[in-house]
Design an enzyme around this catalytic site. Sequence first.
Site, PDB file in Angstrom:
ATOM      1  N   HIS A 112      49.050  36.391  28.412  1.00 52.92           N
ATOM      2  CA  HIS A 112      49.714  35.120  28.705  1.00 52.92           C
ATOM      3  C   HIS A 112      49.732  34.302  27.417  1.00 52.92           C
ATOM      4  O   HIS A 112      48.887  34.476  26.540  1.00 52.92           O
ATOM      5  CB  HIS A 112      48.959  34.292  29.739  1.00 52.92           C
ATOM      6  CG  HIS A 112      48.693  34.962  31.046  1.00 52.92           C
ATOM      7  ND1 HIS A 112      47.647  35.834  31.238  1.00 52.92           N
ATOM      8  CD2 HIS A 112      49.316  34.840  32.245  1.00 52.92           C
ATOM      9  CE1 HIS A 112      47.630  36.232  32.495  1.00 52.92           C
ATOM     10  NE2 HIS A 112      48.636  35.647  33.128  1.00 52.92           N
ATOM     11  N   ASP A 115      46.450  32.627  26.511  1.00 52.25           N
ATOM     12  CA  ASP A 115      45.360  33.535  26.138  1.00 52.25           C
ATOM     13  C   ASP A 115      45.205  33.649  24.632  1.00 52.25           C
ATOM     14  O   ASP A 115      44.092  33.829  24.128  1.00 52.25           O
ATOM     15  CB  ASP A 115      45.610  34.953  26.681  1.00 52.25           C
ATOM     16  CG  ASP A 115      45.723  35.016  28.183  1.00 52.25           C
ATOM     17  OD1 ASP A 115      45.113  34.178  28.858  1.00 52.25           O
ATOM     18  OD2 ASP A 115      46.436  35.917  28.674  1.00 52.25           O
ATOM     19  N   GLU A 243      55.307  39.490  40.190  1.00 47.21           N
ATOM     20  CA  GLU A 243      54.041  40.015  40.701  1.00 47.21           C
ATOM     21  C   GLU A 243      53.681  39.327  42.011  1.00 47.21           C
ATOM     22  O   GLU A 243      53.441  38.122  42.040  1.00 47.21           O
ATOM     23  CB  GLU A 243      52.930  39.795  39.674  1.00 47.21           C
ATOM     24  CG  GLU A 243      51.581  40.328  40.112  1.00 47.21           C
ATOM     25  CD  GLU A 243      50.537  40.197  39.027  1.00 47.21           C
ATOM     26  OE1 GLU A 243      49.390  39.855  39.351  1.00 47.21           O
ATOM     27  OE2 GLU A 243      50.875  40.426  37.845  1.00 47.21           O
ATOM     28  N   GLU A 279      49.882  44.510  41.863  1.00 47.95           N
ATOM     29  CA  GLU A 279      48.432  44.497  41.643  1.00 47.95           C
ATOM     30  C   GLU A 279      47.764  44.863  42.965  1.00 47.95           C
ATOM     31  O   GLU A 279      47.797  44.078  43.921  1.00 47.95           O
ATOM     32  CB  GLU A 279      47.966  43.130  41.167  1.00 47.95           C
ATOM     33  CG  GLU A 279      46.472  43.067  40.913  1.00 47.95           C
ATOM     34  CD  GLU A 279      46.017  41.758  40.296  1.00 47.95           C
ATOM     35  OE1 GLU A 279      44.898  41.313  40.620  1.00 47.95           O
ATOM     36  OE2 GLU A 279      46.778  41.174  39.494  1.00 47.95           O
ATOM     37  N   HIS A 282      45.807  42.354  44.904  1.00 51.54           N
ATOM     38  CA  HIS A 282      46.643  41.391  45.623  1.00 51.54           C
ATOM     39  C   HIS A 282      47.145  42.008  46.928  1.00 51.54           C
ATOM     40  O   HIS A 282      47.275  41.307  47.944  1.00 51.54           O
ATOM     41  CB  HIS A 282      47.833  40.976  44.770  1.00 51.54           C
ATOM     42  CG  HIS A 282      47.473  40.148  43.578  1.00 51.54           C
ATOM     43  ND1 HIS A 282      48.424  39.677  42.681  1.00 51.54           N
ATOM     44  CD2 HIS A 282      46.280  39.694  43.126  1.00 51.54           C
ATOM     45  CE1 HIS A 282      47.815  38.980  41.727  1.00 51.54           C
ATOM     46  NE2 HIS A 282      46.521  38.981  41.976  1.00 51.54           N
ATOM     47  N   ASP A 307      49.433  46.414  37.832  1.00 52.31           N
ATOM     48  CA  ASP A 307      48.165  45.866  37.354  1.00 52.31           C
ATOM     49  C   ASP A 307      47.065  46.623  38.089  1.00 52.31           C
ATOM     50  O   ASP A 307      46.711  46.280  39.219  1.00 52.31           O
ATOM     51  CB  ASP A 307      48.072  44.366  37.634  1.00 52.31           C
ATOM     52  CG  ASP A 307      48.717  43.538  36.547  1.00 52.31           C
ATOM     53  OD1 ASP A 307      49.403  44.106  35.695  1.00 52.31           O
ATOM     54  OD2 ASP A 307      48.538  42.301  36.560  1.00 52.31           O
ATOM     55  N   ASP A 318      40.232  37.432  44.852  1.00 51.24           N
ATOM     56  CA  ASP A 318      40.669  38.406  43.858  1.00 51.24           C
ATOM     57  C   ASP A 318      39.507  38.718  42.911  1.00 51.24           C
ATOM     58  O   ASP A 318      39.159  37.891  42.074  1.00 51.24           O
ATOM     59  CB  ASP A 318      41.837  37.762  43.093  1.00 51.24           C
ATOM     60  CG  ASP A 318      42.695  38.754  42.354  1.00 51.24           C
ATOM     61  OD1 ASP A 318      42.439  39.952  42.472  1.00 51.24           O
ATOM     62  OD2 ASP A 318      43.632  38.313  41.677  1.00 51.24           O
ATOM     63  N   ASP A 320      39.209  41.551  40.842  1.00 53.04           N
ATOM     64  CA  ASP A 320      39.666  42.172  39.590  1.00 53.04           C
ATOM     65  C   ASP A 320      38.675  43.196  39.033  1.00 53.04           C
ATOM     66  O   ASP A 320      38.250  43.123  37.883  1.00 53.04           O
ATOM     67  CB  ASP A 320      39.938  41.096  38.530  1.00 53.04           C
ATOM     68  CG  ASP A 320      41.159  40.263  38.835  1.00 53.04           C
ATOM     69  OD1 ASP A 320      42.061  40.776  39.515  1.00 53.04           O
ATOM     70  OD2 ASP A 320      41.213  39.098  38.412  1.00 53.04           O
ATOM     71  N   ASP A 350      44.207  44.795  34.628  1.00 53.67           N
ATOM     72  CA  ASP A 350      43.948  43.385  34.939  1.00 53.67           C
ATOM     73  C   ASP A 350      42.582  43.343  35.615  1.00 53.67           C
ATOM     74  O   ASP A 350      42.456  43.065  36.807  1.00 53.67           O
ATOM     75  CB  ASP A 350      45.055  42.847  35.850  1.00 53.67           C
ATOM     76  CG  ASP A 350      44.910  41.359  36.129  1.00 53.67           C
ATOM     77  OD1 ASP A 350      43.913  40.768  35.683  1.00 53.67           O
ATOM     78  OD2 ASP A 350      45.781  40.793  36.795  1.00 53.67           O
TER      79      ASP A 350
END
Length: 449
Positions: A112, A115, A243, A279, A282, A307, A318, A320, A350
């Site tokens: 992003h 980031d 996404e 993802e 998700h 992802d 979430d 991850d 991710d």
Amino acid sequence: MAEPPAKRAKNGEYFPGIPKIPFEGPESTNPLAFKHYKPDEVIMGKKMRDWCRFAVCWWHTFNGQMGTDPFSTMKTHLRDWDKDDSMDTYLTRVDAGFEFFTKLGVDFYCFHDVDVAPQGKNLKEFQANLDIVTDKLLAKQKETGVKLLWSTQNLFSHNRYKDGAATSPNFDAFAYGCAQTKKMLDIGKKLEADTHVFWGGREGFATPLNTKVKTELDHLAAFLKMAVAYKKKIGMKAAFCIEPKAREPTAHQYDYDAQTVIGFLHQYGLEKEFKVNIEPNHTTLAGHDYEHDLRMASACGMLGSIDCNAGQPYLGWDTDEFPSDPRKALLSMLIVVEQGGIAPGGNNFDCKLRRESTDLEDMFIAHIGGMDCLARGLIGACKLVQEGLMKSALDARYASWGSSNALAKKVEDGEATLEEIEAYALKAGEPAMRSGKQEYLEQLLNRYI
């Protein structure tokens, strides 16, 4: 096991004592070696690296917030290169990141805007900072051969986006989000990104009582149409993906799951401009099986990228985590194989280390484990397709729709009428009962894990 260094080694490495990760095969017990991922091995006509297209995400790995969670902002992942929020630190992270990518042996990375560069005092300063950092990113890409899988704009973390960005009731917030997006499309072109991902982190609502739902959906579509127009104007080649996520941080996200997004795209005439970036964590938040959205998106010709993470089914948020379930990896990679690959998308990790995993080498161990898990799934998926036992069972189940049935062909071509189908049913009588063979197929699947 590599020593966890307290500071940079004299040779200038950020990961001293960790060599380029080798392939040692399934019998190896070395945590810093691949057991299944052999990037240049050809399977069903493609190199393993081309089937998998692995990427490291910047936000969970190099954005300076690693080792925090909703219950503590105190970092447990203390890195030598994360000194402060200065431009020097952001530039140093680029060096550390590309050393990590090359030692790990991935071909891609993702980020992003927030980031990789300090946001500065205002939008103009943020854009200038992005220019500086992405100049260095471009130089490191040319130096190492590592490429940008996708980039995106963060339109959810700053408090200006408390009500969303493209769906904000505040036009100034909408405009700021558009400006960030325009800049990131320029940067994506500059860095030759393969894909550009849109995740509407706060595009939804906490309550419908203060929300004009149709108005917000219209505004979201208008935002996406402007992005498409600008992409074409500048000659950007990257594919666009949305996404999906069911909830968190809002109570209801407009991009709830794959089919919701696909329906939205068709409603607004955007189905030829976007695919979906799935993802699986998700997907499980939406109440589906891990690979469900991959399957549904692929069936609609809309699976663009992945992802590749995992979550805990008994938690409502979430988490991850790195993929570690070989059955889920097999089912996921089977979908990729059956659609002929995932390019120009890929498998982006991710994923974040657990807060308790504090050693520097844990960054490598986690990614190696995820890459091996999906590579093992790929190997099994290719074998499953090549042996054809599952395809034979599926073909047998749908045999009555085969080419020998002229009326069934007319139905599939959209040329049949209810009257002629009724005439057939009156003549054919009661349908024969045939087994779905679910238990057989579930056990057959285990053969390839």
